[in-house]
Design a protein around this motif. Sequence first.
Motif, PDB file in Angstrom:
ATOM      1  N   ASP A 168      -7.580   8.806   4.912  1.00 36.19           N
ATOM      2  CA  ASP A 168      -6.163   8.559   4.622  1.00 36.19           C
ATOM      3  C   ASP A 168      -5.619   7.365   5.393  1.00 36.19           C
ATOM      4  OD1 ASP A 168      -5.876  10.528   2.754  1.00 36.19           O
ATOM      5  OD2 ASP A 168      -5.090  12.028   4.129  1.00 36.19           O
ATOM      6  N   LYS A 169      -6.265   6.236   5.259  1.00 36.13           N
ATOM      7  CA  LYS A 169      -5.801   5.024   5.918  1.00 36.13           C
ATOM      8  C   LYS A 169      -4.454   4.590   5.342  1.00 36.13           C
ATOM      9  CE  LYS A 169      -7.352   0.368   7.182  1.00 36.13           C
ATOM     10  NZ  LYS A 169      -8.413  -0.651   7.042  1.00 36.13           N
ATOM     11  N   ALA A 170      -3.608   4.030   6.196  1.00 40.06           N
ATOM     12  CA  ALA A 170      -2.285   3.580   5.761  1.00 40.06           C
ATOM     13  C   ALA A 170      -2.398   2.472   4.723  1.00 40.06           C
ATOM     14  CB  ALA A 170      -1.483   3.078   6.964  1.00 40.06           C
ATOM     15  N   LEU A 171      -1.334   2.291   3.945  1.00 45.73           N
ATOM     16  CA  LEU A 171      -1.304   1.220   2.953  1.00 45.73           C
ATOM     17  C   LEU A 171      -1.368  -0.138   3.652  1.00 45.73           C
ATOM     18  CD1 LEU A 171       1.503   2.514   0.548  1.00 45.73           C
ATOM     19  CD2 LEU A 171      -0.976   2.698   0.248  1.00 45.73           C
ATOM     20  N   PRO A 172      -1.815  -1.172   2.946  1.00 43.71           N
ATOM     21  CA  PRO A 172      -1.845  -2.518   3.544  1.00 43.71           C
ATOM     22  C   PRO A 172      -0.467  -2.914   4.073  1.00 43.71           C
ATOM     23  CG  PRO A 172      -3.017  -2.501   1.449  1.00 43.71           C
ATOM     24  CD  PRO A 172      -2.356  -1.161   1.572  1.00 43.71           C
ATOM     25  N   LEU A 222       7.900  -1.787   1.011  1.00 46.12           N
ATOM     26  CA  LEU A 222       8.590  -0.508   0.852  1.00 46.12           C
ATOM     27  C   LEU A 222       9.689  -0.359   1.904  1.00 46.12           C
ATOM     28  CD1 LEU A 222       8.958   2.291  -0.386  1.00 46.12           C
ATOM     29  CD2 LEU A 222       7.081   3.103   1.074  1.00 46.12           C
ATOM     30  N   GLN A 223       9.386  -0.723   3.157  1.00 43.56           N
ATOM     31  CA  GLN A 223      10.372  -0.606   4.224  1.00 43.56           C
ATOM     32  C   GLN A 223      11.593  -1.483   3.945  1.00 43.56           C
ATOM     33  OE1 GLN A 223      10.075   1.459   7.336  1.00 43.56           O
ATOM     34  NE2 GLN A 223      12.233   1.044   6.872  1.00 43.56           N
ATOM     35  N   GLN A 224      11.378  -2.682   3.433  1.00 43.60           N
ATOM     36  CA  GLN A 224      12.490  -3.578   3.104  1.00 43.60           C
ATOM     37  C   GLN A 224      13.352  -3.003   1.983  1.00 43.60           C
ATOM     38  OE1 GLN A 224      10.584  -7.308   2.215  1.00 43.60           O
ATOM     39  NE2 GLN A 224       9.864  -7.609   4.317  1.00 43.60           N
ATOM     40  N   GLY A 284      -3.195   5.515   1.369  1.00 42.14           N
ATOM     41  CA  GLY A 284      -3.770   5.096   0.103  1.00 42.14           C
ATOM     42  C   GLY A 284      -4.867   6.047  -0.321  1.00 42.14           C
ATOM     43  N   ALA A 285      -4.953   6.300  -1.611  1.00 42.06           N
ATOM     44  CA  ALA A 285      -6.005   7.148  -2.165  1.00 42.06           C
ATOM     45  C   ALA A 285      -6.557   6.445  -3.394  1.00 42.06           C
ATOM     46  CB  ALA A 285      -5.474   8.533  -2.523  1.00 42.06           C
ATOM     47  N   ALA A 286      -7.473   5.491  -3.132  1.00 45.34           N
ATOM     48  CA  ALA A 286      -8.075   4.687  -4.212  1.00 45.34           C
ATOM     49  C   ALA A 286      -6.970   3.953  -4.974  1.00 45.34           C
ATOM     50  CB  ALA A 286      -8.913   5.562  -5.122  1.00 45.34           C
ATOM     51  N   THR A 287      -6.767   4.290  -6.262  1.00 41.69           N
ATOM     52  CA  THR A 287      -5.799   3.578  -7.085  1.00 41.69           C
ATOM     53  C   THR A 287      -4.372   4.075  -6.882  1.00 41.69           C
ATOM     54  OG1 THR A 287      -6.233   5.123  -8.895  1.00 41.69           O
ATOM     55  CG2 THR A 287      -7.515   3.078  -8.856  1.00 41.69           C
ATOM     56  N   GLN A 288      -4.186   5.117  -6.092  1.00 46.74           N
ATOM     57  CA  GLN A 288      -2.859   5.676  -5.879  1.00 46.74           C
ATOM     58  C   GLN A 288      -2.359   5.397  -4.466  1.00 46.74           C
ATOM     59  OE1 GLN A 288      -3.601   9.848  -7.137  1.00 46.74           O
ATOM     60  NE2 GLN A 288      -2.223   9.422  -8.826  1.00 46.74           N
ATOM     61  N   ALA A 289      -1.017   5.337  -4.328  1.00 49.57           N
ATOM     62  CA  ALA A 289      -0.392   5.103  -3.027  1.00 49.57           C
ATOM     63  C   ALA A 289       0.691   6.152  -2.811  1.00 49.57           C
ATOM     64  CB  ALA A 289       0.215   3.699  -2.977  1.00 49.57           C
ATOM     65  N   ALA A 310       8.613   3.816  -6.795  1.00 46.67           N
ATOM     66  CA  ALA A 310       7.707   3.931  -7.949  1.00 46.67           C
ATOM     67  C   ALA A 310       7.484   2.579  -8.617  1.00 46.67           C
ATOM     68  CB  ALA A 310       8.262   4.934  -8.951  1.00 46.67           C
ATOM     69  N   THR A 311       8.519   1.710  -8.599  1.00 52.53           N
ATOM     70  CA  THR A 311       8.348   0.373  -9.177  1.00 52.53           C
ATOM     71  C   THR A 311       7.365  -0.464  -8.360  1.00 52.53           C
ATOM     72  OG1 THR A 311      10.197  -0.569  -7.923  1.00 52.53           O
ATOM     73  CG2 THR A 311      10.708   0.431 -10.058  1.00 52.53           C
ATOM     74  N   LEU A 312       7.153  -0.062  -7.092  1.00 47.56           N
ATOM     75  CA  LEU A 312       6.169  -0.741  -6.231  1.00 47.56           C
ATOM     76  C   LEU A 312       4.796  -0.085  -6.331  1.00 47.56           C
ATOM     77  CD1 LEU A 312       8.361  -1.121  -2.984  1.00 47.56           C
ATOM     78  CD2 LEU A 312       7.993  -2.813  -4.792  1.00 47.56           C
ATOM     79  N   GLY A 313       4.692   0.941  -7.192  1.00 49.38           N
ATOM     80  CA  GLY A 313       3.414   1.638  -7.348  1.00 49.38           C
ATOM     81  C   GLY A 313       3.163   2.681  -6.272  1.00 49.38           C
TER      82      GLY A 313
END
Length: 301
Positions: free
Chosen positions: A205-209, A216-218, A252-257, A286-289
């Motif tokens: 469960d590594k954090a998102l890039p 997202l924070q912005q 991140g989980a492969a193609t999902q965030a 959700a618009t950011l995936g």
Amino acid sequence: MRTLRPRELLVVSLCAGLFTMALKTLAWYLTGSVGFLSDAMESAVNVAGAGFALWMVSIAQRPADLSHPFGHSKAEYFSAAFEGGMILVAAIAIFITAFERLLNPQPIAALGVGTLLSAIASLINLCVGILLVRAGKHYKSPALAGDGQHLLTDVWTTAGVIIGVGLAAISGLNWLDAAVAMLVALHILREAGHILVSAINGLMDKALPKEQNDQLQQTLDALCTQHTQTLPDTITPCAAPPITFCQLRTRGAATQAFAHVNLQVPGTWSVTQAHQLADIAEQQAATLGIQLIVHIEPACM
């Protein structure tokens, strides 16, 4: 032109792997070179890896269910781990075979035909590898990216084998053939390490890039500023900001965030007001995936 989906790309990789394995195996059969044998063995790993990746991607695309409410996307990391393990086994087998040939060197035959076959196979791997790496970045798929990186590594491996085998044939130093094969084994062993580390990071469960996390924070900070400006100056009796998104955590989980954040709102707000803001935050994420979960609590206790 329609963009190929992950499963379709892996079918292409599997077909290309079977064809290049046949070409490299024929090159080894004609020349008797252990260098070409090592190259053919790595192609066999490509085929096994592409087949397993196709299976895992099929599982990863299944929708969430009662047993897996967050989906099945992590299945792709098993593909990367499997491919890394297969490369590890192939490297050991190549090294043992090459060491035996180093002790008992043999002349190389039909070098021209064998080299041509390997070069054609390498060109196919180059094209498919570039396609898969680009698709892996586009779909954020570790299975596609791992398979593509392995194919590109195989291109360099083949180039090294061709050079080494050519030098052995020209110089008459047949032991060079085995030495090149051993170097190939060490090279793909290093590649196995990279793939396994990547798979482990995904399963942990590594954090998102950072770029995606900052984006997202912005977005959340902008929402806070926008809604805080609409509040009266005396809305909260404490020094804490009246509206705050805090303790953001991502994975991140492969193609999902996924992400989880606490939303602190004025204690005078109704549940409906707080829930509306939480819904807006989740929709913008959700618009950011990113699938965002918001926990609501009062700003002052």
